[in-house]
Scaffold this motif. Structure first.
Motif, PDB file in Angstrom:
ATOM      1  N   GLU A  66      -9.207  -0.541  -3.647  1.00  0.00           N
ATOM      2  CA  GLU A  66      -9.357  -0.224  -2.223  1.00  0.00           C
ATOM      3  C   GLU A  66      -9.129   1.257  -1.969  1.00  0.00           C
ATOM      4  O   GLU A  66      -9.887   1.902  -1.217  1.00  0.00           O
ATOM      5  CB  GLU A  66      -8.340  -1.055  -1.443  1.00  0.00           C
ATOM      6  CG  GLU A  66      -8.402  -0.920   0.056  1.00  0.00           C
ATOM      7  CD  GLU A  66      -7.367  -1.800   0.739  1.00  0.00           C
ATOM      8  OE1 GLU A  66      -6.615  -1.275   1.575  1.00  0.00           O
ATOM      9  OE2 GLU A  66      -7.304  -3.007   0.408  1.00  0.00           O
ATOM     10  N   ASP A 123      -6.185  -4.614  -7.169  1.00  0.00           N
ATOM     11  CA  ASP A 123      -6.824  -4.797  -5.869  1.00  0.00           C
ATOM     12  C   ASP A 123      -6.592  -3.583  -4.978  1.00  0.00           C
ATOM     13  O   ASP A 123      -7.520  -3.036  -4.363  1.00  0.00           O
ATOM     14  CB  ASP A 123      -6.272  -6.068  -5.227  1.00  0.00           C
ATOM     15  CG  ASP A 123      -6.906  -6.365  -3.877  1.00  0.00           C
ATOM     16  OD1 ASP A 123      -8.080  -5.997  -3.687  1.00  0.00           O
ATOM     17  OD2 ASP A 123      -6.224  -6.966  -3.023  1.00  0.00           O
ATOM     18  N   LEU A 124      -5.334  -3.136  -4.910  1.00  0.00           N
ATOM     19  CA  LEU A 124      -5.002  -2.004  -4.048  1.00  0.00           C
ATOM     20  C   LEU A 124      -5.653  -0.715  -4.544  1.00  0.00           C
ATOM     21  O   LEU A 124      -6.186   0.068  -3.751  1.00  0.00           O
ATOM     22  CB  LEU A 124      -3.479  -1.829  -3.972  1.00  0.00           C
ATOM     23  CG  LEU A 124      -2.713  -2.886  -3.177  1.00  0.00           C
ATOM     24  CD1 LEU A 124      -1.217  -2.691  -3.338  1.00  0.00           C
ATOM     25  CD2 LEU A 124      -3.093  -2.832  -1.705  1.00  0.00           C
ATOM     26  N   ASP A 152     -11.783   4.134  -0.592  1.00  0.00           N
ATOM     27  CA  ASP A 152     -11.472   4.908   0.614  1.00  0.00           C
ATOM     28  C   ASP A 152     -11.346   6.403   0.341  1.00  0.00           C
ATOM     29  O   ASP A 152     -11.135   7.191   1.278  1.00  0.00           O
ATOM     30  CB  ASP A 152     -10.160   4.412   1.235  1.00  0.00           C
ATOM     31  CG  ASP A 152     -10.300   3.023   1.854  1.00  0.00           C
ATOM     32  OD1 ASP A 152     -11.444   2.607   2.100  1.00  0.00           O
ATOM     33  OD2 ASP A 152      -9.260   2.359   2.073  1.00  0.00           O
ATOM     34  N   ARG A 195       0.844  -1.210   0.000  1.00  0.00           N
ATOM     35  CA  ARG A 195       0.000   0.000   0.000  1.00  0.00           C
ATOM     36  C   ARG A 195       0.877   1.256   0.000  1.00  0.00           C
ATOM     37  O   ARG A 195       0.667   2.173  -0.796  1.00  0.00           O
ATOM     38  CB  ARG A 195      -0.914   0.014   1.231  1.00  0.00           C
ATOM     39  CG  ARG A 195      -2.129  -0.876   1.157  1.00  0.00           C
ATOM     40  CD  ARG A 195      -2.882  -0.864   2.498  1.00  0.00           C
ATOM     41  NE  ARG A 195      -3.259   0.477   2.895  1.00  0.00           N
ATOM     42  CZ  ARG A 195      -4.417   1.072   2.572  1.00  0.00           C
ATOM     43  NH1 ARG A 195      -5.304   0.424   1.857  1.00  0.00           N
ATOM     44  NH2 ARG A 195      -4.686   2.301   2.988  1.00  0.00           N
TER      45      ARG A 195
END
Length: 384
Positions: A70, A66-67, A74, A35
């Protein structure tokens, strides 16, 4: 909320660089490491495609996808549109950190007459600025810091990522101010109190340690450098091998009360004679210049530069530093003082080894405020 402080900053920081960790990345920590790596790359390089990120970071496209998903969920990363291409295939979508979607509050408690604060963009740009008169210390000083933070938070038109505070004195890694005589604080839990009062992440660090982070992240500093901050007092922040040094007592860089010479010298506020701060602090230099005849002004600055050179020579030799950066009033530090410090450093270190060490004045304004922003970026996003 309406974030209308202008468009996305065009500033990019060049090749990604970050504060290195000496801790081995364990499998259970890999996701957090990945991340931070992705956000670090976006922060420094600007808008990129997912494929660009995969190539730059070495992470698989599946991991990147995927990251990024996310981060978008957020509200940390946003899609910026497509890249213009002339070849076949679907044009890639560019993504970037949402630089306009968050703000940071930075506070500098090291000024001689006021506490200064700013609302900053994620790129370290000062958007709003406020200050409050410096109280005598103790509880009054805390209440002034809290009021300043509240005022800055009320100015933000976007969510605030966190609050960074640069304070004079010795500050523990959890934001406990172990000793700050100028603020009359001993074992004062500034970070804990402010975090509870503001209901936001708060980071409190020594002001010089904050300043060195700003020089490293936003400036052109080398990976091994000492930043000497000259103001009401004299302190320093250290970066060695891209790693910040704070010391086991959280007092690395506390060079102001090192005695620089065996020939006495001016009386220091600590009660001893000849401390570096007694020669070099801005208030001391201005007072000595005011009391000197016009033809003696350069001699006063030369003398202070020599004492600085004496003070930093053992540090340069012990840590093999490449660069010394000074932060403080340019009219005092630039020119005669830096020239005298450079000559003294060369005279007091091994000939031919440290001849290329540079002593220069920082080009940055608001260096503690911007360093406070780096503290929050590092804590909340893993970016430095």
């Amino acid at each position: 909320m309406n974030a209308d402080h202008g468009g996305s900053s065009p500033h990019r920081f060049g090749p990604a660089r970050h504060l290195r960790t000496r801790v081995k990345v364990l499998p259970e920590h890999a996701r957090g490491h990945n991340r931070a790596l992705v956000l670090q790359t976006l922060f420094h390089n600007g808008a990129m495609s997912r494929a660009d990120l995969s190539r730059e970071t070495g992470l698989t496209r599946v991991t990147i996808s995927d990251l990024v998903g996310e981060f978008i969920a957020d509200g940390i990363v946003v899609e910026k549109g497509i890249r213009e291409t002339t070849g076949p295939g679907k044009p890639p979508i560019l993504i970037d950190i949402d630089r306009d979607g968050h703000r940071i509050v930075g506070i500098d408690l090291s000024g001689p007459g006021a506490f200064e604060g700013a609302l900053l963009s994620l790129d370290g740009e000062v958007l709003e600025r406020r200050e409050v008169p410096r109280p005598s210390g103790g509880t009054a000083a805390y209440e002034a810091v809290r009021a300043l933070a509240d005022e800055l938070l009320s100015l933000s038109t976007a969510p605030v990522l966190g609050v960074g505070v640069g304070a004079p004195g010795i500050v523990r890694s959890d934001g406990l101010v172990l000793s700050s005589p100028n603020l009359d604080w001993t074992d004062f839990p500034l970070e804990r109190l402010l975090s509870a009062a503001l209901d936001l992440p708060v980071l409190v660090r020594n002001d010089a340690n904050a300043a060195v982070l700003a020089e490293y992240t936003f400036g052109q500093a080398r990976a091994d450098m000492l930043l000497v901050k000259v103001g009401r007092g004299v302190g320093a922040g250290l970066i060695s091998d891209s790693q910040p040094l704070v010391g086991s007592r959280f007092a690395a860089g506390e060079i102001g009360h090192v005695v620089v010479g065996t020939d006495g010298g001016p009386r220091c506020a600590c009660g001893r004679d000849g401390c570096l701060e007694a020669w070099l602090s801005a208030s001391t230099l201005r007072a000595r210049i005011a009391d000197a005849a016009p033809e003696e002004r350069e001699a006063v600055l030369h003398d202070a530069g020599v004492r600085l050179g004496i003070g930093i020579a053992p540090i340069v030799a012990a840590l093999d530093l490449s660069e010394i950066v000074l932060s403080g009033p340019a009219d005092l530090l630039d020119g005669t003082l830096i020239e005298a410090a450079t000559r003294t450093l060369a005279e007091r270190t091994l000939e031919g080894v440290y001849d290329d060490v540079v002593i220069r004045l920082t080009a940055q304004k608001d260096i503690v405020l911007r360093g406070a922003a780096v503290m929050v970026l590092s804590s909340q996003l893993g970016v430095s």
